[in-house]
Design an enzyme around this catalytic site. Sequence first.
Site, short mmCIF file in Angstrom:
data_model
loop_
_atom_site.label_atom_id
_atom_site.label_comp_id
_atom_site.label_asym_id
_atom_site.label_seq_id
_atom_site.Cartn_x
_atom_site.Cartn_y
_atom_site.Cartn_z
N GLU A 29 -15.03 -55.84 21.69
CA GLU A 29 -14.48 -56.64 20.60
C GLU A 29 -15.63 -57.49 20.07
O GLU A 29 -16.32 -58.16 20.86
CB GLU A 29 -13.35 -57.54 21.12
N ARG A 255 -14.42 -54.67 37.33
CA ARG A 255 -15.44 -55.28 36.49
C ARG A 255 -16.54 -55.89 37.36
O ARG A 255 -16.34 -56.16 38.55
CB ARG A 255 -14.84 -56.33 35.57
N LYS A 265 -16.39 -64.20 27.91
CA LYS A 265 -16.97 -64.52 26.62
C LYS A 265 -16.51 -65.89 26.13
O LYS A 265 -17.25 -66.59 25.45
CB LYS A 265 -16.63 -63.44 25.59
P1 ATP Z 1 -13.62 -61.18 27.74
O1 ATP Z 1 -12.44 -60.83 28.60
O2 ATP Z 1 -14.61 -62.08 28.37
O3 ATP Z 1 -13.29 -61.56 26.34
P2 ATP Z 1 -13.76 -58.42 27.39
O4 ATP Z 1 -13.85 -57.74 28.67
O5 ATP Z 1 -12.42 -58.47 26.78
O6 ATP Z 1 -14.41 -59.82 27.57
P3 ATP Z 1 -14.66 -56.56 25.46
O7 ATP Z 1 -15.53 -56.75 24.30
O8 ATP Z 1 -13.24 -56.20 25.22
O9 ATP Z 1 -14.78 -57.85 26.34
O10 ATP Z 1 -15.30 -55.51 26.45
C1 ATP Z 1 -15.74 -54.24 26.07
C2 ATP Z 1 -15.74 -53.34 27.25
O11 ATP Z 1 -16.57 -53.85 28.27
C3 ATP Z 1 -14.35 -53.21 27.81
O12 ATP Z 1 -14.09 -51.84 28.04
C4 ATP Z 1 -14.39 -53.98 29.08
O13 ATP Z 1 -13.56 -53.40 30.03
C5 ATP Z 1 -15.86 -53.88 29.49
N1 ATP Z 1 -16.26 -55.07 30.26
C6 ATP Z 1 -16.16 -56.35 29.89
N2 ATP Z 1 -16.55 -57.17 30.87
C7 ATP Z 1 -16.94 -56.39 31.90
C8 ATP Z 1 -17.44 -56.63 33.22
N3 ATP Z 1 -17.64 -57.87 33.67
N4 ATP Z 1 -17.72 -55.57 33.99
C9 ATP Z 1 -17.53 -54.33 33.54
N5 ATP Z 1 -17.06 -54.03 32.33
C10 ATP Z 1 -16.75 -55.03 31.51
MG MG Z 2 -11.27 -57.15 25.75
#
Ligand code: ATP
Ligand code: MG
Length: 558
Positions: A29, A255, A265
Amino acid sequence: MINFIRNIIAEDLKANKNGGRVHTRFPPEPNGYLHIGHAKSICLNFGLAAESHGLCNLRFDDTNPSKESTEYIESIKSDIKWLGFDWGDGLFYTSDYFEKLYRYAVQLIKKGKAYVCDLSPEEIREYRGTLTEPGKDSPYCKRSAEENLDLFERMRAGEFEEGSRVLRAKIDMSSPNLNMRDPVLYRILRIPHHRTGDKWCIYPMYDYAHCLSDSIEGITHSICTLEFEDHRPLYDWVLDQLNVDCHPQQIEFARLNLNYTVMSKRKLLELVENGHVSGWDDPRMPTLSGLRRRGYTPESIRNFCERIGVAKRDSVVDVALLEHCIREDLNQSAPRVMAVLRPLRVVIDNYPEGKIEELDAPYHPDDPSMGSRKIPFSHVLYIEQEDFLEDPPKKFFRLAPGREVRLRYAYYITCVDVVKDKRTGEVVELHCTYDPETRGGWSRDGRKVKATLHWVSGFHSIPAEVRLYDHLFTKENPNEEKDNIDFKTYLNPNSLEILTSCRVEPVLANATPGSRYQFERIGYFSVDSVDSSDGALVFNRTVTLRDSWTKIAKREKF
Ligand code: ATP
Ligand code: MG
């Protein structure tokens, strides 16, 4: 390394599932910069596709215009490229599918599988029930398809207030899975979108948009993090109702969490907005832009992601492993140079003033192909303040009054006098003599010294600023919000130390931004790409020389 997702894909290929195709996607996102956790997902998705001669799309999951921006889109693209991955023609935006997603929603309404609900957000929450209590049907769930179609069309046309109506799936308000209790599919948001402008005032929810976007793109394996496990029934439900041609398989993995770090984020944005760091690319941030600026190489991050593996259970990885990976890389690739961070002036009494010798020094002890450079030696030198003690304890073997030590690549010197600031008593200058018979740093008569010091020439060395970093948080798990303590409480007040009077070898005058070096005996450093300019050299300490990972690995029997 074997992991369970690789196994699933191997099995699928063997069974010729999806016609032998592997097509993954990385779906960020655009509401922040990428961090090291995203790197894990990028390496996994792009890596799995590459291994099986498949494809991996980059898809921006841009369904929430209130938090998204083109700045984030651009940073995400450049970070993925930097990390070494290529989406080829596979660049997509969920917003490209808004029209298609709308038409799918109309289909659901026609099938009696979705309805417009007028409950307020609070009421929807109330009606949803809890983990132990079933929910109640919305009073609007029995609306006719015609009425729903009319209302949904008018939602799109902008006839209703934000928050006054939503489109919901009609599934089961008593499902043990809360995600299946008539989840919201569309909401009204009167916010212009960075790509579609004000064309839309209704936006699809993640759970609805994600599965359909995957399906539209022909994704075979939709890999996501564990928190989506409970959403998988909804993912499958939407695709089943709509009878789509492509029904991807959702697979969840744990994760990445790192100790002494926050990775959400929302929290990273808070650090940026409140000025706790200088920006998303502050070298203390776990963002890819921060790590890059700090001096991390893409190889070291990919290597880290491979070593942590992929599991189904959440865990916390020691940040020492990440540091170990960059150290391992730089140990091979970084040229060695000398820099003095806290200079102490040394006058070589018996070395003629005005004389200069150019001493030969290799860039790497084990790699002659990296070549060598000349270091000037002269009457006045600088050594590290901490390499001299007037009154040394037993185990201190470095310079002290009357003691002889080796200057790396140069000569043996002996301290003959100490000059102090009369007021403070601080040592401000040393007088030494050198032994001309020890050129190159070894004595012809077999005389031994117990220490080798790094140094630079007083006249020729150039000034530099050096920034030393430590963990951004003092607590191993700053995310543990016990007793309502905010994570920012655990910020490390000493995470940045700026040294402004450092001296480095003259050869570094030509160092390009981003280039990496080992400062002998001190650590690995890289030229800051933001604050360095023609007139000012700024170095970031990437990592120290001391490896704590090997010890940890032994203790925990890795
Ligand atoms: P936040 O929850 O902090 O807003 P997010 O995980 O929703 O972050 P996205 O931009 O949706 O952020 O993430 C893009 C991809 O990266 C998703 O498929 C998510 O599962 C993966 N991702 C995000 N954080 C991690 C992590 N700590 N370890 C592994 N994969 C991750
Ligand atoms: Mg997300």
